[in-house]
Design a protein around this motif. Structure first.
Motif, mmCIF file in Angstrom:
data_model
loop_
_atom_site.group_PDB
_atom_site.id
_atom_site.type_symbol
_atom_site.label_atom_id
_atom_site.label_comp_id
_atom_site.label_asym_id
_atom_site.label_seq_id
_atom_site.Cartn_x
_atom_site.Cartn_y
_atom_site.Cartn_z
ATOM 1 N N GLY A 86 -65.678 -6.494 61.913
ATOM 2 C CA GLY A 86 -65.398 -6.836 60.537
ATOM 3 C C GLY A 86 -64.319 -6.024 59.485
ATOM 4 N N LEU A 87 -63.280 -5.710 60.446
ATOM 5 C CA LEU A 87 -62.994 -4.733 59.659
ATOM 6 C C LEU A 87 -61.622 -6.155 59.590
ATOM 7 C CD1 LEU A 87 -62.002 -1.548 61.832
ATOM 8 C CD2 LEU A 87 -62.825 -1.763 59.375
ATOM 9 N N ASN A 88 -61.621 -7.374 60.774
ATOM 10 C CA ASN A 88 -60.538 -8.143 59.890
ATOM 11 C C ASN A 88 -60.217 -7.964 58.692
ATOM 12 O OD1 ASN A 88 -58.328 -10.403 60.806
ATOM 13 N ND2 ASN A 88 -59.405 -11.581 61.032
ATOM 14 N N THR A 89 -59.026 -8.639 58.043
ATOM 15 C CA THR A 89 -58.892 -8.937 56.654
ATOM 16 C C THR A 89 -58.850 -7.937 56.105
ATOM 17 O OG1 THR A 89 -60.294 -10.094 55.902
ATOM 18 C CG2 THR A 89 -58.396 -11.121 57.138
ATOM 19 N N LEU A 90 -59.247 -6.486 56.552
ATOM 20 C CA LEU A 90 -59.874 -5.465 55.372
ATOM 21 C C LEU A 90 -58.131 -4.663 55.053
ATOM 22 C CD1 LEU A 90 -63.784 -4.816 56.219
ATOM 23 C CD2 LEU A 90 -62.429 -6.127 54.487
ATOM 24 N N GLY A 91 -57.563 -4.678 56.350
ATOM 25 C CA GLY A 91 -55.687 -3.709 56.342
ATOM 26 C C GLY A 91 -56.779 -2.101 56.094
ATOM 27 N N ILE A 92 -57.289 -1.607 57.314
ATOM 28 C CA ILE A 92 -57.861 -0.643 57.747
ATOM 29 C C ILE A 92 -58.556 -0.592 58.966
ATOM 30 C CG2 ILE A 92 -59.010 0.065 55.304
ATOM 31 C CD1 ILE A 92 -61.700 -0.302 55.755
ATOM 32 N N SER A 93 -58.385 1.062 59.681
ATOM 33 C CA SER A 93 -59.327 1.038 61.270
ATOM 34 C C SER A 93 -58.982 3.120 60.999
ATOM 35 C CB SER A 93 -58.201 0.358 62.151
ATOM 36 O OG SER A 93 -56.531 1.213 62.036
ATOM 37 N N ALA A 94 -59.347 3.363 62.262
ATOM 38 C CA ALA A 94 -59.509 4.825 62.385
ATOM 39 C C ALA A 94 -59.467 5.199 63.810
ATOM 40 C CB ALA A 94 -61.070 5.342 61.892
ATOM 41 N N LEU A 135 -56.197 4.707 58.753
ATOM 42 C CA LEU A 135 -54.988 4.141 58.786
ATOM 43 C C LEU A 135 -54.650 2.655 58.191
ATOM 44 C CD1 LEU A 135 -55.063 4.843 62.480
ATOM 45 C CD2 LEU A 135 -53.431 5.889 61.957
ATOM 46 N N SER A 136 -54.074 2.810 57.512
ATOM 47 C CA SER A 136 -53.367 1.491 56.374
ATOM 48 C C SER A 136 -53.040 -0.015 57.620
ATOM 49 C CB SER A 136 -53.079 1.752 56.040
ATOM 50 O OG SER A 136 -51.543 1.204 56.136
ATOM 51 N N SER A 137 -54.427 0.076 58.046
ATOM 52 C CA SER A 137 -53.737 -1.720 59.064
ATOM 53 C C SER A 137 -54.704 -1.261 60.358
ATOM 54 C CB SER A 137 -52.916 -1.885 59.608
ATOM 55 O OG SER A 137 -52.198 -2.527 60.537
ATOM 56 N N GLN A 138 -55.083 -2.850 59.961
ATOM 57 C CA GLN A 138 -56.798 -2.807 61.098
ATOM 58 C C GLN A 138 -56.366 -3.459 62.515
ATOM 59 O OE1 GLN A 138 -57.432 -7.458 60.036
ATOM 60 N NE2 GLN A 138 -56.365 -7.826 61.707
ATOM 61 N N ASN A 139 -54.758 -3.253 62.964
ATOM 62 C CA ASN A 139 -54.509 -2.639 64.283
ATOM 63 C C ASN A 139 -52.855 -2.465 63.852
ATOM 64 O OD1 ASN A 139 -54.150 -3.115 67.002
ATOM 65 N ND2 ASN A 139 -53.603 -5.143 66.985
ATOM 66 N N PRO A 140 -52.747 -1.019 64.085
ATOM 67 C CA PRO A 140 -51.696 -0.496 63.786
ATOM 68 C C PRO A 140 -50.537 0.133 64.588
ATOM 69 C CG PRO A 140 -53.940 1.924 63.829
ATOM 70 C CD PRO A 140 -53.912 0.058 63.990
ATOM 71 N N GLY A 141 -50.710 -0.414 65.963
ATOM 72 C CA GLY A 141 -49.788 0.219 66.927
ATOM 73 C C GLY A 141 -49.871 1.510 66.864
ATOM 74 N N VAL A 142 -49.069 1.860 68.300
ATOM 75 C CA VAL A 142 -48.235 3.356 68.260
ATOM 76 C C VAL A 142 -47.822 4.058 68.775
ATOM 77 C CG1 VAL A 142 -50.381 4.443 70.320
ATOM 78 C CG2 VAL A 142 -49.355 6.135 68.376
ATOM 79 N N ILE A 143 -46.296 5.129 68.466
ATOM 80 C CA ILE A 143 -45.452 4.344 69.676
ATOM 81 C C ILE A 143 -45.167 6.211 69.811
ATOM 82 C CG2 ILE A 143 -43.111 4.352 69.834
ATOM 83 C CD1 ILE A 143 -42.821 1.442 68.438
ATOM 84 N N THR A 144 -45.833 6.583 70.868
ATOM 85 C CA THR A 144 -45.706 8.336 71.369
ATOM 86 C C THR A 144 -43.552 8.391 71.002
ATOM 87 O OG1 THR A 144 -47.233 8.054 71.916
ATOM 88 C CG2 THR A 144 -45.617 9.945 72.143
ATOM 89 N N ILE A 145 -42.973 9.650 70.222
ATOM 90 C CA ILE A 145 -41.673 9.601 70.459
ATOM 91 C C ILE A 145 -41.269 10.660 71.733
ATOM 92 C CG2 ILE A 145 -39.570 11.357 69.239
ATOM 93 C CD1 ILE A 145 -41.685 8.860 67.532
ATOM 94 N N ALA A 146 -41.734 10.670 72.306
ATOM 95 C CA ALA A 146 -41.870 11.773 73.381
ATOM 96 C C ALA A 146 -41.576 10.264 74.427
ATOM 97 C CB ALA A 146 -42.228 12.143 74.326
ATOM 98 N N ASP A 147 -42.027 9.214 74.489
ATOM 99 C CA ASP A 147 -42.144 8.455 75.543
ATOM 100 C C ASP A 147 -41.051 7.875 75.030
ATOM 101 O OD1 ASP A 147 -44.779 9.330 76.845
ATOM 102 O OD2 ASP A 147 -46.175 8.080 76.151
ATOM 103 N N ALA A 148 -40.905 6.996 73.804
ATOM 104 C CA ALA A 148 -40.102 6.726 73.769
ATOM 105 C C ALA A 148 -38.314 6.787 73.684
ATOM 106 C CB ALA A 148 -40.067 6.623 71.944
#
Length: 179
Positions: A86-94, A135-148
């Protein structure tokens, strides 16, 4: 004065043609489904017929603590559109973050979102802590700085990293070996 008024009018007209916002959704909600049969494709997901939406489409429970037995002493349980359709198109996640004693959530970024400071932290007994983030996206993704930085593929030149972080090249090579 005349040139000021002309410039002001020109600026006002020019700015009225530009806008920077997400378009309004075409419907109030769009429960995501995997089956495209007779479905509409919106925001990266297929939508269930709104008449078939159920309360369960908007609910998910993260009851069990995550495994914090790892080098950083934390576990992140993402609660996004894949868990709550139900989060689809709502622009949120946690996210739920479980911490072992002295655990941390390493520095990171969300490439498709901003992380709100909706952090609630609870101490659970004398050993663990729990926090939540919005978070302000339904699928925000994540990039860990040390890994990058130290775990990139292909690797970043150790001489460059040593200079950038003011470290010995041996230290940088040791850090890269950990990833």
């Amino acid at each position: 004065m005349k040139s000021f008024v002309q410039a002001f009018v020109l600026l006002a007209l020019a700015s009225s043609f530009a806008s920077a916002f997400d378009p309004s959704p075409l419907q109030d909600f769009c429960v995501a489904i995997d089956e495209p049969k007779n479905a509409v494709f919106v925001n990266g997901k297929f939508c269930k017929d709104p008449k078939l939406a159920k309360a369960e489409d908007f609910y998910f429970s993260v009851k069990m603590p995550g495994d914090t037995n790892n080098p950083v002493g934390s576990n992140v349980s993402a609660v996004n559109v894949d868990k709550i359709p139900g989060l689809n198109t709502l622009g949120i996640s946690a996210a739920r973050i479980d911490f072992a004693p002295y655990g941390q959530n390493p520095p990171h970024i969300h490439p498709r979102a901003t992380e709100g400071l909706v952090h609630f932290q609870f101490n659970i007994g004398k050993t663990n802590a729990l926090a939540f983030a919005g978070l302000s996206s339904q699928n925000p993704g994540v990039i860990t700085i040390a890994d990058a930085v130290f775990g990139s593929n292909p690797p970043i030149n150790p001489d460059f990293l040593a200079k950038a972080f003011m470290l010995d090249v041996k230290v940088v090579k040791d850090l890269q070996a950990k990833f």
